[in-house]
Design an enzyme around this catalytic site. Sequence first.
Site, PDB file in Angstrom:
ATOM      1  N   SER A 232     102.472  33.510  22.922  1.00  0.00           N
ATOM      2  CA  SER A 232     102.746  34.897  23.243  1.00  0.00           C
ATOM      3  C   SER A 232     103.980  35.369  22.473  1.00  0.00           C
ATOM      4  O   SER A 232     105.013  34.716  22.480  1.00  0.00           O
ATOM      5  CB  SER A 232     102.978  35.013  24.740  1.00  0.00           C
ATOM      6  N   GLY A 233     103.849  36.514  21.823  1.00  0.00           N
ATOM      7  CA  GLY A 233     104.973  37.073  21.073  1.00  0.00           C
ATOM      8  C   GLY A 233     105.070  36.571  19.656  1.00  0.00           C
ATOM      9  O   GLY A 233     106.016  36.880  18.944  1.00  0.00           O
TER      10      GLY A 233
ATOM     11  N   GLY B  54      97.522  32.201  22.779  1.00  0.00           N
ATOM     12  CA  GLY B  54      97.662  30.853  22.242  1.00  0.00           C
ATOM     13  C   GLY B  54      97.899  29.868  23.369  1.00  0.00           C
ATOM     14  O   GLY B  54      97.926  30.220  24.557  1.00  0.00           O
TER      15      GLY B  54
ATOM     16  N   THR C 203      98.751  40.114  17.851  1.00  0.00           N
ATOM     17  CA  THR C 203      98.188  41.454  17.946  1.00  0.00           C
ATOM     18  C   THR C 203      98.577  42.272  16.718  1.00  0.00           C
ATOM     19  O   THR C 203      97.757  43.003  16.155  1.00  0.00           O
ATOM     20  CB  THR C 203      98.682  42.124  19.246  1.00  0.00           C
TER      21      THR C 203
ATOM     22  N   GLU D 204      99.495  27.705  26.041  1.00  0.00           N
ATOM     23  CA  GLU D 204     100.632  28.053  26.897  1.00  0.00           C
ATOM     24  C   GLU D 204     101.119  26.830  27.648  1.00  0.00           C
ATOM     25  O   GLU D 204     100.333  26.155  28.311  1.00  0.00           O
ATOM     26  CB  GLU D 204     100.239  29.164  27.880  1.00  0.00           C
TER      27      GLU D 204
ATOM     28  N   SER E 128     103.031  42.383  25.395  1.00  0.00           N
ATOM     29  CA  SER E 128     102.198  41.177  25.391  1.00  0.00           C
ATOM     30  C   SER E 128     100.787  41.521  25.838  1.00  0.00           C
ATOM     31  O   SER E 128     100.580  42.190  26.850  1.00  0.00           O
ATOM     32  CB  SER E 128     102.831  40.166  26.340  1.00  0.00           C
ATOM     33  N   SER E 129      99.786  41.042  25.077  1.00  0.00           N
ATOM     34  CA  SER E 129      98.403  41.288  25.491  1.00  0.00           C
ATOM     35  C   SER E 129      98.103  40.336  26.630  1.00  0.00           C
ATOM     36  O   SER E 129      98.292  39.136  26.499  1.00  0.00           O
ATOM     37  CB  SER E 129      97.438  40.995  24.338  1.00  0.00           C
TER      38      SER E 129
ATOM     39  N   ASN F 210     107.471  38.846  25.280  1.00  0.00           N
ATOM     40  CA  ASN F 210     107.005  39.898  24.393  1.00  0.00           C
ATOM     41  C   ASN F 210     106.964  41.205  25.177  1.00  0.00           C
ATOM     42  O   ASN F 210     106.422  41.258  26.268  1.00  0.00           O
ATOM     43  CB  ASN F 210     105.595  39.522  23.900  1.00  0.00           C
TER      44      ASN F 210
HETATM   45  N1  LIG Z   1     104.493  41.538  10.986  1.00  0.00           N
HETATM   46  C1  LIG Z   1     105.398  41.964  11.867  1.00  0.00           C
HETATM   47  N2  LIG Z   1     106.386  42.743  11.427  1.00  0.00           N
HETATM   48  C2  LIG Z   1     107.325  43.181  12.287  1.00  0.00           C
HETATM   49  N3  LIG Z   1     107.368  42.901  13.587  1.00  0.00           N
HETATM   50  C3  LIG Z   1     106.408  42.111  14.098  1.00  0.00           C
HETATM   51  C4  LIG Z   1     105.377  41.625  13.261  1.00  0.00           C
HETATM   52  N4  LIG Z   1     104.580  40.874  14.027  1.00  0.00           N
HETATM   53  C5  LIG Z   1     105.086  40.921  15.285  1.00  0.00           C
HETATM   54  N5  LIG Z   1     106.183  41.656  15.338  1.00  0.00           N
HETATM   55  C6  LIG Z   1     107.025  41.938  16.517  1.00  0.00           C
HETATM   56  O1  LIG Z   1     106.773  40.991  17.506  1.00  0.00           O
HETATM   57  C7  LIG Z   1     106.313  41.618  18.722  1.00  0.00           C
HETATM   58  C8  LIG Z   1     105.238  40.786  19.346  1.00  0.00           C
HETATM   59  O2  LIG Z   1     104.072  40.816  18.557  1.00  0.00           O
HETATM   60  P1  LIG Z   1     102.627  40.728  19.175  1.00  0.00           P
HETATM   61  O3  LIG Z   1     101.689  40.867  18.049  1.00  0.00           O
HETATM   62  O4  LIG Z   1     102.474  41.664  20.289  1.00  0.00           O
HETATM   63  O5  LIG Z   1     102.601  39.267  19.746  1.00  0.00           O
HETATM   64  P2  LIG Z   1     101.409  38.518  20.417  1.00  0.00           P
HETATM   65  O6  LIG Z   1     100.214  39.409  20.336  1.00  0.00           O
HETATM   66  O7  LIG Z   1     101.267  37.287  19.633  1.00  0.00           O
HETATM   67  O8  LIG Z   1     101.839  38.244  21.795  1.00  0.00           O
HETATM   68  C9  LIG Z   1     105.793  42.956  18.270  1.00  0.00           C
HETATM   69  O9  LIG Z   1     105.926  43.879  19.314  1.00  0.00           O
HETATM   70  C10 LIG Z   1     106.698  43.262  17.114  1.00  0.00           C
HETATM   71  O10 LIG Z   1     107.911  43.790  17.591  1.00  0.00           O
HETATM   72 MG   LIG Z   2      99.081  40.107  21.744  1.00  0.00          MG
END
Ligand SMILES: Nc1ncnc2c1ncn2[C@@H]1O[C@H](COP(=O)(O)OP(=O)(O)O)[C@@H](O)[C@H]1O
Ligand SMILES: [Mg+2]
Length: 1107
Positions: free
Chosen positions: A107-108, A387, A112, A389, A160-161, A157
Amino acid sequence: MEVKTSLLDNMIGVGDMVLLEPLSEESFIENLRNRFDHNEIYTYIGSVVISMNPYRSLPIFTPEKVEEYRNRNFYELSPHIYALADEAYRSLRDQDKDQCILITGESGAGKTEASKLVMSYVAAVCGKGQEVNKVKEQLLQSNPVLEAFGNAKTVRNDNSSRFGKYMDIEFDFKGDPLGGVISNYLLEKSRVVKQPRGERNFHIFYQLLSGASDDTLKKLKLDRDFSKYNYLSLDSASVTGLDDAACFRTVRNAMQIVGFMEDEVQSVLELVAAVLKLGNIEFKPESRVNGFDESRVKDKNDLKEMCELLGIEQSVLERAFSYRTVEAKMEKVSTTLNVSQAYYARDALAKNLYSRLFSWLVTRINESIKAQAKTRHKVMGVLDIYGFEIFEENSFEQFIINYCNEKLQQIFIELTLREEQEEYIREDIEWTNIEYFNNAVICDLIENNQNGILAMLDEECLRPGTVTDDTFLDKLNTICAEHQHFESRLSKNSKFLTDHSLPHSCFRIQHYAGKVLYRVEGFVDKNNDLLYRDLSQAMYKANHSLMKQIFPEGNPAKVNLKRPPTAGFQFKASVGTLMRNLLTKNPNYIRCIKPNDKKAAHIFTDTLVCHQVRYLGLMENVRVRRAGYAFRQMYEPCLERYKMLCKQTWPHWRGPTREGVEVLMTDLQISTEEFAYGRSKIFIRNPRTLFFLEEKRRGCLENLAALIQKIYRGWKCRKHFLLLKKSQVVVAAWYRRYAQQKKYQKIKSSTIVMQSFIRGWKARKILRELKYQKRCKEAVTTIAAYWHGTQARRELRRLKEEARRKHAIAVIWAYWLGLKVRREYRKFFRAHAGRKIYDFTIQRIMQKYFLNLKKTMPSMSPIDKKWPARPYQFMEGANTELRRIFYLWRCKKYRSQFTEDKKAVYEEKLEASEIFKDKKALYPSSVSQPFKGDYVEINKNPKYQKLNSAVEEKVLLADVVNKINRANGKGSSRIFLLTKNNFVLADQKTGQVKASVPLPDLTSVSVSTQNDGFFALKLKEGSASAAKGDFLLSSDHLIEIITKLHRAGTAMADREQININISDEFLVQFKQDKVCVKFVQGGPKNGNSAACKRKNNRLLEVSVPSP
Ligand SMILES: Nc1ncnc2c1ncn2[C@@H]1O[C@H](COP(=O)(O)OP(=O)(O)O)[C@@H](O)[C@H]1O
Ligand SMILES: [Mg+2]
C-alpha cells in the site's frame, strides 16, 4: 536521421537488474538507491519494470516524454513506465496479442498512480476522433468515481485503494479504444463502521459533507459537521493537500461524464447518507419477562430520518433490529436480539449496504463503458491490486490478500518461465533447466478443495453445532500439521510447541515473500459475512429502487433457504477467474516499491526496500531471468552497436547480420560458452561479457571520436584556408581597383589643376593686354582733357587778369579822380559834416523801418502773436516797446467794442476764474459755457408767473437745482432764484416759494474739489432763515451759481464777503445736528453723476465718479 540509442547509454548504475554484477541483495538495493538518488525511479528486470515511488512530481510524465517513448523499442531508451505501456500497446495493436499489466506492491507504493500513467499513455497514443475521445474520457473518468467510494486515507497512503481493481480495456483492430470492463475485488468494508487510529472512512463521506450544497444536505437530512456521525473518525477528518469539497465536484462531474443519470446520483448519495444515519442509531437494553434482555432503539430520530430517506417503514426496521427470524424447513423461529447483537446487526447492515452500493457502482460504470461493437476485441487488462500485507495484527483480510498475491506470483513465475522457454524454442537455443522456488505448494495449502485452509474455514462455517474461531484453528492444527509452510503452536506435529513467537490463537504461513502470523479471531464471522434475513427483507421493502436492486435476496418471493456463499469462497472463485483470464494474456509487470514509510521525497530506507524486494520476489525474478542467458539482443542492433570493434564489420557489413555478429565475436575471441546464436538474437550468458563489449565499444568510440575530430579539424582548417585564400584574391582585386582608381583620380585632378593654371595664365595675359589698351585709351583721353583744361584755364586766367587789370585801372582812376576832386574841393568842406551824415543815415534807416512796419502790420486780433522782425540790433528796445504798445492798443480797441452786458458776463467769468481756477476739478469744463443766468425762462413760462411776481427784484439767476434730503441723501428738484439781496428756493412744479433767504444770512458756501455739482449754503447761526438748517444742493451750473452768489454778496455794501470754502469734507448744520459731508472717488454706480448716500447720523457720503 534517427538516432540509434540504447538502454546502455548514460546508465546510472545498471538500468536492467539482469546486468547486475555481482548479483546480490546488497548490490541490488545499492543499484536501486543509486538510481533513486539520481531521480531514476524506474529500473528493469528484463521486461519487468520496478517503480520506486518518488513521492513528488517529476518532470518525466510530460507530453514530450510520451512522444519520446512512442514507437520506440523497449531497450532503446532509459527505463520508463511509458516504455512498458508502449510495448504492451504495440504488441496488442500490431501482433494481435491480448495484454495484461500487473501492478503489484504494498500500500502506498504507487500502484494506482502507475495504472493511471499506463492508461493515460495509452489514451495519448491511441487513435483520436470524437467517438474515441468520448470512450477514452469515460474510461479515465471512471477512476475518480471509484476512488471516491473505494479509497481512503490510511497511515500508509492518503489515497489508498481499499479494493482490488482489474480493468479490461477493449480495442478494435486499429488500436482505438472501444470500451472496458471493470472487476472489483474485496472492498475493505469493515472500514465503513470502524477505522484504525489515524485513518479515515472512505473519501465519499467527507466529500459529501464538505462539498454538497446546503440544499442537497438538507434533502439528505445531513449536517456538515463530521463530529455528528459515529462512523466518521475524527482524528484525521481533514487530510493535508486533499480538498474534499473540490473532489466532490470532480466526482459529480466524473459521474456525469461516465453517464450517471441525475436521479441515480441522487439515489447513490441517499444511500451514503443512510449509512451515516445508520451509524448514529443506538440501542438500549430492555428486560423481558422471560429474563432475557431485548434491545430497543435509544433515540428514534436518526432511525426515522434514515427510513424517510430510503422510504422504509420505520416499524419494520425497528423490529429487524430487535428480532431475528430463523427459517428452517417450513419452520420459522423468531428470537430476540440483545444489545450487542443489535449493534452487530446494525454494523453488518452498514457494511453490506456500502459494499453492495460499491459493487452496484462498478456494474453501473461497466454498463456505461461497455464496448458497443460486437466485433472481436483486443484486450489490455490493468490489474491494480493490493500487494502483500504483513501487519502486526493480520486477520482474515490479510489472509485473503496474501493468498491473491501468492497466486499472482505463481502466474508470474509461470509466465516468465513460459516466456523464457518459448523464446529459447523460438530462437532454437538449447533449454537448460532453471532452479527457482515455486510457490505452488503455498497456493495449494490455501486453496486446495479438500484440505486447503479456505475449504476448512468454509466447512467450519457450515458445520452445525458451536462454531468458533478456536474450533477452526483446532481443525487447521490437525489437517495442515504436516505442511512445511504452515506453523502453529499446537499443530499436531508439535514442532512449534516451544516457539514463543507464535501465540496460541494464531497460525503462521510461510509465504513466498515471508512469514505472516494470522490471528484467527473473526475468521469465521468474516467468512460468514452474515446479514440477518430480517434486515435484508426490510431493505428490500424500501420504497427506493436502488435499495431493491442491491438487496435482491430480501424479496420474499425468492426466499432461498440455502446459505449464501462465504466470503472466502467467493474470493477464491473470483481469483480463479482472474488467474484464468490473466493466463490467456501476455503479461507485463510493474513492481512498485515505496522507498520510505513517511510518504516523503528523497528518503530511501534500506530495510524497508529490502523487505519489499524480498517479498516481491525480485531477486527470484532476476535469477529466473538470468538462469540461461542474461542478455539477448537482435542481431541487427547488436551489429550496429558493436561493429566498430572489428575491422571486417567496420564501417559497413555487407552480408547477413548474423554472419556479421559471428565474425565480430570470433574476432573478439570471446569464449563460445559465453554466448549462443539464436535465430534472430544473440544470447549472452554473463553480463560480464556484455560489459566487456561495452567497455571495448567505449574505448573504440573514443578513438573514433578522435579520428572524426581529427578529420573534421583538418577539413575545417582547409575549408577555412580556402576561404581565406579566395577572400584574399577578392580583397586584392578590390584593393588594386581601388588603388588604380585613386591614382587615376589624382592624375586627373593634377591635370585639371595644370590646365586651369595654364588657362588662367593665358587669360591673365590677355586681360593684361586688354587692360593696357584700355589704360592707353583712358590716358589719351585724360591727357586730352587735361590739355583742354589747361588751355581753358589759361584762357580764363588771361581773361580774369585782363578784367582785373581793367577794374584796377578803373579804381585807380576813380581814386585818382576822387583825390583830384578832394584836392580841388577841400577848401569848401565844413568841420562836423560827419555827424550830420550819421544822423541823416540813422534817420533814413528809421524812415525805412517805419515804412516797412506800416506795410507788414499784424492783424487786430488780440491773440495774434505775430510782429515783424527788427532789421538792426540797435533797434531791439524800440521794436519790443512798439510791440507792447501795439498789443495794449489792440486790446483796448477790442474791449471798446463790448456792450455793457457782455462786459458784465466777462467780469463774471473772470471772477469765476479767480474763485475756482486750479481749485475745483469741475471748473475747466465750465469755461466754454456762457453764463446764461435764467435757465428756466422765468419771465416767459406762465407756470412761474406767480413766482416771478413774488420776487420783486430783478432775477440774477434762475435754475433747477437738486435739494439733498437730509434724511437719506436723495435729491428733490427745486427752482433756485438769485436776486440782488436774496436767494429763493421754490417748488419746481408749482412755483411755490419754499424758502427765501436774505443774502446777509448766508455766511459761506462749501464745495468739493472734485468734478461734482454739490454745494452747501451755510446760514448765519441764529438768523431766522437758519432755523431749518443749512442747504445742501446740487446743480449742473454750480460754477455760475457760486460766482453769482459771490458777486451778489460782494455788491452789497454793508456786508462782509461770502466765504467760498473748497474742500472734500465739510460740516453742514441740519437742524440740531452737524453732519459731515464727505466726497470720495468711487466707481460710477449710476452713470456719470455723483451719488449721495447717508452713511450714518453724522456722515453723508458723496461718491464722485473718477475722472
Ligand atoms: N509516479 C509518481 N509520481 C509522483 N508521486 C507518486 C507517484 N506514484 C505514487 N506517488 C505518490 O504516492 C501516493 C500513493 O500512491 P498510490 O498509487 O495511491 O499507491 P498504492 O495504490 O500503491 O497504494 C500517491 O498519492 C502519490 O502522492
Ligand atoms: Mg492504490
